[in-house]
Enzyme design. Structure first.
Site, PDB file in Angstrom:
ATOM      1  N   ALA A   1       0.870  -1.173   0.000  1.00 49.48           N
ATOM      2  CA  ALA A   1       0.000   0.000   0.000  1.00 49.48           C
ATOM      3  C   ALA A   1       0.910   1.227   0.000  1.00 49.48           C
ATOM      4  CB  ALA A   1      -0.889  -0.013   1.228  1.00 49.48           C
TER       5      ALA A   1
ATOM      6  N   GLY B   1       0.656  -5.012   0.797  1.00 51.31           N
ATOM      7  CA  GLY B   1      -0.564  -5.115  -0.009  1.00 51.31           C
ATOM      8  C   GLY B   1      -0.350  -5.846  -1.326  1.00 51.31           C
TER       9      GLY B   1
ATOM     10  N   GLU C   1      -0.563  -9.440  -0.537  1.00 48.40           N
ATOM     11  CA  GLU C   1      -1.972  -9.727  -0.219  1.00 48.40           C
ATOM     12  C   GLU C   1      -2.830  -9.791  -1.487  1.00 48.40           C
ATOM     13  OE1 GLU C   1      -1.714  -6.430   2.612  1.00 48.40           O
ATOM     14  OE2 GLU C   1      -2.671  -7.744   4.076  1.00 48.40           O
TER      15      GLU C   1
ATOM     16  N   GLU D   1       4.779  -4.877   7.188  1.00 47.88           N
ATOM     17  CA  GLU D   1       3.980  -3.833   7.852  1.00 47.88           C
ATOM     18  C   GLU D   1       4.387  -3.549   9.292  1.00 47.88           C
ATOM     19  OE1 GLU D   1       2.789  -6.104   5.841  1.00 47.88           O
ATOM     20  OE2 GLU D   1       1.155  -5.324   4.626  1.00 47.88           O
TER      21      GLU D   1
HETATM   22  N1  CAA Z   1       4.587   3.291  -0.963  1.00 46.67           N
HETATM   23  C1  CAA Z   1       4.945   4.432  -1.561  1.00 46.67           C
HETATM   24  N2  CAA Z   1       6.053   4.561  -2.297  1.00 46.67           N
HETATM   25  C2  CAA Z   1       6.833   3.475  -2.433  1.00 46.67           C
HETATM   26  C3  CAA Z   1       6.525   2.243  -1.837  1.00 46.67           C
HETATM   27  C4  CAA Z   1       5.331   2.165  -1.079  1.00 46.67           C
HETATM   28  N3  CAA Z   1       4.915   1.028  -0.521  1.00 46.67           N
HETATM   29  N4  CAA Z   1       7.496   1.364  -2.141  1.00 46.67           N
HETATM   30  C5  CAA Z   1       8.375   2.027  -2.904  1.00 46.67           C
HETATM   31  N5  CAA Z   1       7.975   3.298  -3.087  1.00 46.67           N
HETATM   32  C6  CAA Z   1       8.652   4.363  -3.840  1.00 46.67           C
HETATM   33  C7  CAA Z   1       9.892   4.840  -3.117  1.00 46.67           C
HETATM   34  O1  CAA Z   1       9.556   5.792  -2.128  1.00 46.67           O
HETATM   35  C8  CAA Z   1      10.703   5.418  -4.250  1.00 46.67           C
HETATM   36  O2  CAA Z   1      10.186   6.695  -4.564  1.00 46.67           O
HETATM   37  P1  CAA Z   1      11.202   7.943  -4.785  1.00 46.67           P
HETATM   38  O3  CAA Z   1      11.999   7.516  -5.994  1.00 46.67           O
HETATM   39  O4  CAA Z   1      10.279   9.083  -5.044  1.00 46.67           O
HETATM   40  O5  CAA Z   1      12.015   8.034  -3.563  1.00 46.67           O
HETATM   41  C9  CAA Z   1      10.358   4.505  -5.432  1.00 46.67           C
HETATM   42  O6  CAA Z   1       9.142   3.830  -5.059  1.00 46.67           O
HETATM   43  C10 CAA Z   1      11.417   3.452  -5.699  1.00 46.67           C
HETATM   44  O7  CAA Z   1      11.634   2.727  -4.480  1.00 46.67           O
HETATM   45  P2  CAA Z   1      13.096   2.516  -3.843  1.00 46.67           P
HETATM   46  O8  CAA Z   1      14.011   3.593  -4.291  1.00 46.67           O
HETATM   47  O9  CAA Z   1      12.912   2.288  -2.389  1.00 46.67           O
HETATM   48  O10 CAA Z   1      13.502   1.153  -4.590  1.00 46.67           O
HETATM   49  P3  CAA Z   1      14.521   0.056  -4.040  1.00 46.67           P
HETATM   50  O11 CAA Z   1      14.718  -0.917  -5.158  1.00 46.67           O
HETATM   51  O12 CAA Z   1      15.712   0.684  -3.450  1.00 46.67           O
HETATM   52  O13 CAA Z   1      13.734  -0.698  -2.851  1.00 46.67           O
HETATM   53  C11 CAA Z   1      11.822  -1.796  -1.823  1.00 46.67           C
HETATM   54  C12 CAA Z   1      12.597  -1.452  -3.135  1.00 46.67           C
HETATM   55  C13 CAA Z   1      12.701  -2.720  -0.980  1.00 46.67           C
HETATM   56  C14 CAA Z   1      10.535  -2.510  -2.248  1.00 46.67           C
HETATM   57  C15 CAA Z   1      11.520  -0.493  -1.050  1.00 46.67           C
HETATM   58  O14 CAA Z   1      10.964   0.441  -1.946  1.00 46.67           O
HETATM   59  C16 CAA Z   1      10.553  -0.675   0.079  1.00 46.67           C
HETATM   60  O15 CAA Z   1      10.941  -1.182   1.119  1.00 46.67           O
HETATM   61  N6  CAA Z   1       9.294  -0.260  -0.107  1.00 46.67           N
HETATM   62  C17 CAA Z   1       8.264  -0.312   0.918  1.00 46.67           C
HETATM   63  C18 CAA Z   1       7.735  -1.718   1.068  1.00 46.67           C
HETATM   64  C19 CAA Z   1       6.712  -1.785   2.187  1.00 46.67           C
HETATM   65  O16 CAA Z   1       7.006  -1.506   3.343  1.00 46.67           O
HETATM   66  N7  CAA Z   1       5.480  -2.197   1.827  1.00 46.67           N
HETATM   67  C20 CAA Z   1       4.386  -2.328   2.769  1.00 46.67           C
HETATM   68  C21 CAA Z   1       3.511  -1.113   2.706  1.00 46.67           C
HETATM   69  S1  CAA Z   1       2.274  -1.137   3.953  1.00 46.67           S
HETATM   70  C22 CAA Z   1       1.048  -2.069   3.327  1.00 46.67           C
HETATM   71  O17 CAA Z   1       1.133  -2.640   2.254  1.00 46.67           O
HETATM   72  C23 CAA Z   1      -0.154  -2.130   4.206  1.00 46.67           C
HETATM   73  C24 CAA Z   1      -1.157  -3.149   3.812  1.00 46.67           C
HETATM   74  O18 CAA Z   1      -1.197  -4.221   4.312  1.00 46.67           O
HETATM   75  C25 CAA Z   1      -2.207  -2.844   2.876  1.00 46.67           C
END
Ligand code: CAA
Length: 628
Positions: A434, A479, A482, A502
């Protein structure tokens, strides 16, 4: 088309060394060639120096640098290197004659299957293809500086580029972890076509004393969400680059693109712009009106000309230029009526030299927002491929994406032709969860609304009569994991990763992870993943029964389509009823489940497909199911 294993990058300058680094990092055996050994050595230096710094800062492991360097060779013998290559990328000096000679030399020695790409930013791909002699195996791969890091690649189709060559270049860009956008072979392609005249207009504003450079930079940063305005950027990248690019566009597109006098002067005197000073906010509106007029007018024009799509143009700005907003999303923010007013003011001044885009006129007169899709549906016979296309945020699910996803699945459910669907993501992620930016400041009630929306979409997929195959092409986090869990079959690419991270964000899974994951892999394994937030590889996911199977990256979509088409050949009503029996049965006790199954299988006997299926068997022919 031969598999790409060995890559030759011609030119070890800033772009060439960056491209070679990206290819070697992605695991390609890469050769970097230049005319003199000292240029090759300098190219290696450009790769090694920043990476050594990252190692010193603890941001990279030495073995990762060693792995990249093990994939990388340097030489001055272009013929010998070209003989071996599956893909040649040219990144030499931006002069037609030099490139022409190079392509002729390569054509003499290269394999008959070689694919050749030019990284030109201002010459015609179609013209360059002629010098290679096999335009079918030639295209454009336009990287953005710094090429090793910048995510954007414009993949350019010359007149002769075949679909196979185009998709080989596209897949190559994807394997580098880039976000490719498709552009027509038109001068400046997509991004430079609007960005360069945008910089030039900033120069005109300066020349006309509308505002000083500090004010123009600050106004631009405010409206585009950038950290470097036009003048700071031109000083940083070098005035000649902007000047030459504008001059090329001027020759192709006429008077509006003529380099501003002040830009020419700075170029000739080899000077930088004076950018110090305190910005004057009272002048911001005048600056914005002119710069947005150029931006909106030209991007709308280039889309009308078929150079790129609106979505691709926005990705170009977000990823290639690192702007906070794409031009079309920005037009939606200010309103297309206002966007049209800005563009019309320039048209009134310049006449035919700044044509008014018909599509912008149409949208602006009705103040209609552009329909910019983050979810794309492509129906191929009885199978629909649904792609989440927000690679700039790793396809993170915000309310817009979720809403479009729901609409896409409703359209697929209502489309009588479609019998199965494949769900995948564009770029290097399936879905990275998400959207954290959207959630960061949410109140509990806003979170409730988003969770409800997410759960509704996920449940819609799960309960849909038509089977859905998740083709997990990269990160399936939170998400995203999921979403995959709600699908009927989960295929994973070798490089896919799964996680429920999460709890590391202070929340827990909310799109069904705490419910579907334990049902699929058992509670203890599910709890371990949910409590630790650990990332697991596709292979580990297969081992614990989270995915059906792991396939090579390049085979993911073909394999998902193969399964989907196979399902589509079976009796659709029987499949829908079987899906319901399995899903509902898992949510109830065995006796209720068996009762459900009895009713369900009995119902199949009321269908024409049951008669057809059994008659076909007895007549020893293939059944022709109609879904009735
Ligand atoms: N939400 C918003 N933006 C996100 C995102 C997310 N979940 N995941 C990645 N992005 C964005 C980053 O902020 C980045 O944007 P900018 O270039 O503007 O900074 C862009 O996507 C590229 O991401 P990274 O530079 O981080 O790419 P990476 O290859 O270095 O890392 C990753 C990849 C390991 C997936 C890392 O992006 C990450 O950890 N993302 C978050 C993953 C996460 O925590 N997901 C769970 C979300 S909560 C949820 O899903 C709740 C639910 O149950 C519904």
């Amino acid at each position: 088309m031969a598999k790409i294993e060995k890559v030759l990058v011609v030119g070890a300058g800033t772009m060439g060394s960056g491209i070679a680094q990206a290819a070697a990092t992605a695991g390609y055996k890469t050769t970097m060639v230049d005319m003199k050994q000292e240029f090759v050595d300098a190219g290696f230096g450009k790769i090694k120096t920043p990476l050594e710094k990252r190692i010193t800062e603890g941001k990279m492991r030495r073995e990762d640098l060693d792995r990249i360097l093990a994939n990388l060779k340097g030489t001055t013998d272009v013929e010998a290197a070209a003989r071996e290559a599956d893909l040649v990328i040219e990144a030499v000096f931006e002069e037609f004659k030099i490139k022409e000679d190079l392509f002729k030399r390569i054509a003499k020695v290269a394999k008959p299957t070689v694919v050749v790409a030019t990284n030109t930013s201002s010459l015609s791909v179609t013209q360059l293809a002629k010098s290679f002699g096999a335009p079918d195996r030639f295209g454009g791969l336009h990287f953005f500086n710094p090429a090793a890091v910048n995510k954007l690649v414009e993949v350019v189709k010359g007149h002769g580029t075949t679909p196979e060559t185009f998709s080989a270049l596209w897949d190559f860009a994807l394997r580098l972890g880039k976000v490719p956008i498709e552009t027509k072979d038109s001068f400046g392609f997509c991004v430079n076509r609007f960005f360069v005249p945008f910089l030039n207009e900033a120069c005109r504003l300066l020349e006309e004393k509308v505002a000083d450079a500090a004010t123009i930079d600050a106004a631009t940063n405010e409206v585009l969400g950038t950290t470097m305005g036009p003048f700071a950027l031109m000083n940083f990248t070098g005035i000649p680059i902007g000047y030459h690019a504008e001059e090329t566009l001027h020759q192709s597109f006429g008077a509006f693109y003529k380099p501003a006098d002040v830009l020419r002067e700075m170029f000739e005197k080899k000077q930088l712009f004076e950018i110090a000073g305190k910005p004057d906010p009272t002048k911001f509106e005048a600056v914005k009106a002119r710069l947005l007029g150029v931006l909106f007018g030209i991007t709308a024009q280039l889309v009308d000309e078929g150079v790129a799509s609106r979505e691709a143009t926005d990705k170009g700005a977000l990823l290639g230029l690192r702007w906070g907003h794409g031009p079309f999303a920005l037009m939606n923010q200010v309103g297309t009526a206002q966007a049209l007013r800005y563009a019309r003011a320039l048209h009134d001044k310049w006449g035919k030299a700044f044509p008014l885009s018909p599509s912008l006129q149409k949208a602006g007169e009705r103040n209609e927002a552009w329909n910019l899709r983050n979810v794309v549906v492509d129906v191929q016979g009885h199978v629909a491929v649904i792609t989440i296309d927000r690679p700039e945020a790793l396809n993170a699910l915000n309310p817009k994406v979720l809403t479009e996803l729901g609409e896409a699945f409703t359209a697929v459910a209502n489309n009588k032709e479609v019998r199965a669907a494949v769900l995948t993501g564009s770029g290097k992620a399936f879905v990275a969860g998400a959207d954290i930016k959207a959630m960061a400041n949410q109140t509990a009630m806003e979170s409730l609304a988003m969770t409800t929306l997410g759960q509704r979409v996920v449940r819609h997929i799960e309960l849909m009569v038509k089977p859905v195959i998740a083709a997990v092409n990269g990160f399936a986090f939170g998400g995203g994991c999921e979403l995959a869990l709600a699908c009927d079959v989960i295929l994973a690419a070798e490089t896919a990763q799964f996680a429920l991270p999460e709890v590391g964000l202070g929340i827990h899974p909310g799109f069904g992870g705490t419910q579907r994951l334990p049902r699929l892999i058992g509670p203890v394994r599910a709890k371990e993943l949910i409590f630790t937030g650990d990332r697991i590889t596709a292979q580990q996911a297969e081992k614990i029964g989270l995915v059906n199977k792991v396939v090579k990256d390049a085979e993911l979509l073909p394999e998902a389509l193969r399964i989907a088409h196979k399902i589509a050949e079976m009796a659709p009503l029987a499949i829908g009823l079987a899906k319901e029996s399995v899903n509902r049965g898992l949510e109830t006790d065995i006796d209720s489940g068996l009762a459900l199954e009895t009713n369900s299988v009995t119902l199949t006997f009321a269908t024409q497909d049951q008669k057809e299926g059994m008659r076909a068997f007895l007549e020893k022919r293939k059944a022709n199911f109609t879904g009735r």
